[in-house]
Write a protein that holds these residues in place. Structure first.
Motif, PDB file in Angstrom:
ATOM      1  N   ILE A 445      58.116  57.663  77.560  1.00  0.00           N
ATOM      2  CA  ILE A 445      57.227  56.514  77.376  1.00  0.00           C
ATOM      3  C   ILE A 445      57.948  55.181  77.538  1.00  0.00           C
ATOM      4  N   ASP A 446      59.239  55.132  77.253  1.00  0.00           N
ATOM      5  CA  ASP A 446      59.963  53.865  77.378  1.00  0.00           C
ATOM      6  C   ASP A 446      60.039  53.385  78.819  1.00  0.00           C
ATOM      7  N   LYS A 447      59.726  54.256  79.785  1.00  0.00           N
ATOM      8  CA  LYS A 447      59.766  53.861  81.197  1.00  0.00           C
ATOM      9  C   LYS A 447      58.389  53.512  81.756  1.00  0.00           C
ATOM     10  N   ILE A 448      57.354  53.643  80.935  1.00  0.00           N
ATOM     11  CA  ILE A 448      56.012  53.260  81.385  1.00  0.00           C
ATOM     12  C   ILE A 448      55.939  51.736  81.500  1.00  0.00           C
ATOM     13  N   GLU A 449      55.386  51.264  82.616  1.00  0.00           N
ATOM     14  CA  GLU A 449      55.235  49.827  82.858  1.00  0.00           C
ATOM     15  C   GLU A 449      53.771  49.463  82.567  1.00  0.00           C
ATOM     16  N   PHE A 450      53.531  49.056  81.346  1.00  0.00           N
ATOM     17  CA  PHE A 450      52.162  48.908  80.872  1.00  0.00           C
ATOM     18  C   PHE A 450      51.407  47.765  81.543  1.00  0.00           C
ATOM     19  N   ASP A 451      52.110  46.720  81.967  1.00  0.00           N
ATOM     20  CA  ASP A 451      51.428  45.647  82.700  1.00  0.00           C
ATOM     21  C   ASP A 451      50.824  46.185  83.993  1.00  0.00           C
ATOM     22  N   GLU A 452      51.597  47.009  84.696  1.00  0.00           N
ATOM     23  CA  GLU A 452      51.101  47.630  85.930  1.00  0.00           C
ATOM     24  C   GLU A 452      49.953  48.590  85.628  1.00  0.00           C
ATOM     25  N   MET A 453      50.145  49.406  84.601  1.00  0.00           N
ATOM     26  CA  MET A 453      49.145  50.408  84.254  1.00  0.00           C
ATOM     27  C   MET A 453      47.813  49.758  83.879  1.00  0.00           C
ATOM     28  N   LEU A 454      47.868  48.653  83.139  1.00  0.00           N
ATOM     29  CA  LEU A 454      46.641  47.980  82.710  1.00  0.00           C
ATOM     30  C   LEU A 454      45.785  47.571  83.900  1.00  0.00           C
ATOM     31  N   LYS A 455      46.402  46.995  84.913  1.00  0.00           N
ATOM     32  CA  LYS A 455      45.637  46.555  86.089  1.00  0.00           C
ATOM     33  C   LYS A 455      45.021  47.747  86.821  1.00  0.00           C
ATOM     34  N   ARG A 456      45.709  48.847  86.842  1.00  0.00           N
ATOM     35  CA  ARG A 456      45.168  50.044  87.504  1.00  0.00           C
ATOM     36  C   ARG A 456      43.960  50.597  86.743  1.00  0.00           C
ATOM     37  N   VAL A 457      44.043  50.585  85.419  1.00  0.00           N
ATOM     38  CA  VAL A 457      42.901  51.042  84.626  1.00  0.00           C
ATOM     39  C   VAL A 457      41.716  50.098  84.819  1.00  0.00           C
ATOM     40  N   GLN A 458      41.983  48.806  84.909  1.00  0.00           N
ATOM     41  CA  GLN A 458      40.910  47.844  85.167  1.00  0.00           C
ATOM     42  C   GLN A 458      40.231  48.128  86.513  1.00  0.00           C
ATOM     43  N   LEU A 459      41.030  48.450  87.522  1.00  0.00           N
ATOM     44  CA  LEU A 459      40.463  48.772  88.841  1.00  0.00           C
ATOM     45  C   LEU A 459      39.574  50.010  88.764  1.00  0.00           C
ATOM     46  N   ILE A 460      40.034  51.038  88.076  1.00  0.00           N
ATOM     47  CA  ILE A 460      39.245  52.268  87.961  1.00  0.00           C
ATOM     48  C   ILE A 460      37.952  51.991  87.194  1.00  0.00           C
TER      49      ILE A 460
END
Length: 476
Positions: A445-460
């Motif tokens: 989990i320490d390698k998850i890039e949450f800023d990137e992930m958030l935008k992807r979830v918003q797109l979905i």
């Protein structure tokens, strides 16, 4: 179709302000804190890598079920959130290796290295050194156990083939030159590993049964240490080594086991349904090390739970129903998704499209930031157009680089969306690409890039909103 593209044109130019408001309205549920919370649970050490049918996988299923229930989703068949299906498992029973009256201990003194069980044997153990031709060709090995030296536990197959051709019942190998190699090998193995598959396992009758033993035990077998025995390279010297009686067996325990997809839905104005999916299983452990699968696919499952909660809080009933599918058995061959797709007749849903989320928390080596791979966009351009409309707000680079790739690159066939694609149901897969931690204990989990992930979830989320609106999407 002409009407669709006129509407699509309008959405490109008029949708931005509405989508800005749309994302702001759901920021209470689609945010980094929420995404991190779910990944922290799903990628915890206590789940031991979520291997299909394991206790850790069951814990993950229970967590997803509870989250679906709290969100207010309906159980997929109005009774249970679980869609249970059967698989086969096999594991080793009590593997034994006995030298005279001395019983050796599995994973301390030896490892059994074969994919087929060994029936009980009791026979002579014959020393063959490093497998010199003069020794192997002139010593009677029929129905015996051959004890051989090797310089590598990953490069002994030619020697094993030659010994097998001489009729041995089993082979015992050790590496006297690298006395720490056995310890490293033990650490790389998981003694509790269970093999799971859709089909009942088949065990070869002709497989080469191999035991790898700690080189410190050479004296137990022949009353001579490995330094002395490693100097032997002639038939005359080998024949002087006193033979030992070996007793050995390694049974396989074969069982039918169960696993479960976790499914909840929101009822729309019609039975036409959009499926949003993500697999929650992973590969378990590599040796003693847990493969937490934070990106693969706790990230996708976290997004799925977050989206379920977000859609459930909307006050307006959608035109189409939305089904949220968390699958098990993906790592074993898309088993959960294929089971769901093959049993659609059990459910009152008319599935129109699938959005599949598989690894959205990291970056690959070819991108700096702000991107997502889109799988299936070339095959389903109408659906892809909606994704592009949604992306006007989010502003990601939509990368189609996996389209048409062969082998592992053909992600169209290698994640759960394939179960729908093969039935002609339009799909889009969302994927961050491969990285060095894929299927390794370092996917944490320490390698998850949450800023990137958030935008992807918003797109979905925005793409899903367009999909559940009949006026903006038809796959006819």
């Amino acid at each position: 179709m002409r009407t669709f593209y006129l509407l699509l044109f309008s959405l490109f130019f008029l949708g931005s302000a509405a989508q800005n408001s749309e994302l702001k309205n759901v920021s209470a549920t689609i945010n980094i804190k929420t995404l991190k919370k779910h990944i922290s649970v799903l990628a915890a050490d206590s789940l031991n890598g979520r291997y299909t049918t394991s206790e850790g996988q069951k814990k993950a299923a229970n967590y997803i079920r509870n989250e679906f229930n709290k969100a207010g989703l309906h159980p997929y068949n109005d009774t249970s959130f679980y869609q249970t299906f059967s698989l086969w498992s096999w594991r080793w029973g009590k593997c034994e290796l006995k030298v005279g009256d001395i019983l050796l201990q599995s994973y301390k003194d030896f490892i059994y290295r074969c994919n087929s069980p060994l029936d009980s044997i009791n026979t002579d153990c014959v020393f063959v050194g490093y497998g010199e031709d003069d020794i192997i060709n002139n010593i009677d090995l029929q129905d015996k156990v051959a004890f051989a030296f090797t310089k590598s536990y990953s490069n002994y197959y030619h020697l094993a083939y030659r010994l097998k051709s001489k009729g041995v019942k089993a082979i015992i190998l050790t590496n006297p030159k690298d006395k720490n190699s056995f310890t490293r090998l033990v650490k790389s193995e998981d003694p509790d590993h269970v093999n799971v598959s859709k089909a009942k396992p088949f065990f070869s009758k002709t497989a080469t049964r191999i035991y790898i033993v700690n080189p410190s035990l050479t004296k137990t077998f022949f009353n001579k240490n490995s330094n002395v025995l490693s100097q032997i390279n002639t038939l005359e010297e080998a024949k002087k080594i006193k033979s030992q009686i070996i007793s050995a067996n390694c049974p396989a325990i074969v069982e039918k086991v169960k696993t479960e997809n976790v499914i909840g839905y929101l009822k729309g104005k019609s039975d036409e349904t959009i499926v949003i999916s993500a697999h929650y299983d992973h590969i378990g452990k590599k040796g003693s090390l847990i493969c937490n699968g934070a990106d693969d696919n706790a990230s996708g499952t976290s997004a799925l739970i977050t989206l379920a909660n977000t859609y459930a809080q909307q006050t307006e009933i959608p035109d189409r129903s939305i089904l949220f599918l968390a699958t098990s058995g993906e790592e074993l061959g898309l088993l959960g998704a294929l089971h769901f797709a093959d049993h659609q007749q059990e459910l009152p849903f008319d599935i129109k499209a699938n959005l599949n989320i598989d690894m959205i928390g990291r970056r690959d080596s070819t991108h700096k930031s702000n991107y997502i791979y889109i799988i299936g966009g070339k095959e389903y351009p109408v659906l892809d157009s909606l994704c592009n409309v949604a992306n006007k707000k989010v502003g990601l680079t939509l990368d189609y680089g996996y389209a048409g790739r062969s082998s592992f690159g053909n992600i169209l066939n290698l994640s759960d969306h394939y179960a729908f694609h093969k039935q002609g149901i339009p799909i889009l897969g969302f994927f961050n690409g491969l990285h060095p931690d894929y299927h390794k204990p370092t996917d944490t989990i320490d390698k998850i890039e949450f800023d990137e992930m958030l935008k992807r979830v918003q797109l979905i989320y925005l793409t899903g909103n367009l999909l559940v609106n009949k006026q903006s999407y038809s796959n006819n």
